[in-house]
Motif scaffolding. Structure first.
Motif, PDB file in Angstrom:
ATOM      1  N   LYS A  77       0.842  -1.154   0.031  1.00  0.00           N
ATOM      2  CA  LYS A  77       0.042   0.015   0.138  1.00  0.00           C
ATOM      3  C   LYS A  77       1.001   1.288   0.018  1.00  0.00           C
ATOM      4  O   LYS A  77       0.534   2.269  -0.480  1.00  0.00           O
ATOM      5  CB  LYS A  77      -0.889  -0.034   1.074  1.00  0.00           C
ATOM      6  CG  LYS A  77      -1.792   1.374   1.233  1.00  0.00           C
ATOM      7  CD  LYS A  77      -2.745   1.073   2.535  1.00  0.00           C
ATOM      8  CE  LYS A  77      -2.113   1.950   3.565  1.00  0.00           C
ATOM      9  NZ  LYS A  77      -3.046   1.995   4.828  1.00  0.00           N
ATOM     10  N   SER A 107      -8.434   2.651   2.301  1.00  0.00           N
ATOM     11  CA  SER A 107      -7.912   1.036   2.014  1.00  0.00           C
ATOM     12  C   SER A 107      -8.564  -0.083   3.076  1.00  0.00           C
ATOM     13  O   SER A 107      -8.936   0.194   4.176  1.00  0.00           O
ATOM     14  CB  SER A 107      -6.469   1.085   2.285  1.00  0.00           C
ATOM     15  OG  SER A 107      -6.122   1.243   3.619  1.00  0.00           O
ATOM     16  N   VAL A 127      -7.540  -0.704  -2.542  1.00  0.00           N
ATOM     17  CA  VAL A 127      -6.979   0.730  -1.942  1.00  0.00           C
ATOM     18  C   VAL A 127      -7.917   1.819  -2.975  1.00  0.00           C
ATOM     19  O   VAL A 127      -7.902   1.210  -4.382  1.00  0.00           O
ATOM     20  CB  VAL A 127      -5.672   1.020  -2.351  1.00  0.00           C
ATOM     21  CG1 VAL A 127      -5.301   2.604  -1.965  1.00  0.00           C
ATOM     22  CG2 VAL A 127      -4.943   0.229  -1.262  1.00  0.00           C
TER      23      VAL A 127
END
Length: 89
Positions: free
Chosen positions: A20, A32, A39
């Protein structure tokens, strides 16, 4: 002065959420989901095609899809049907 820039939401599904932080350089991460491993990012509209093609080449990206919010009509007006003066019974 301040100029409004058009932005596009993009959904990026990942194989693992540890990647991420790598996505932060492509745009602003809005949300997220660790459980579903996706995401939501916002990217400037003029860069969407470039960023999307670049993300497809990454090994940690499973799938990419665009948000359809721009296609929706955001002007919600109550449409009240006209009342007939004569009732049909």
């Amino acid at each position: 002065m301040f100029e409004k820039t058009e932005r596009q939401a993009i959904y990026v599904w990942l194989y693992s959420m540890k990647w991420k932080r790598k996505l932060q350089r492509f745009g602003t991460i809005y949300y997220s989901s660790p459980k579903m491993k996706y995401v939501i990012m916002y990217i400037n509209s003029d860069r969407v095609a470039k960023v999307k093609s670049e993300l497809k080449t990454k090994k940690y990206v499973k799938r990419i899809s665009m948000a359809h919010r721009k296609e929706l009509d955001e002007h919600f007006a109550m449409k009240i049907p006209e009342k007939n003066s004569e009732r049909e019974e």
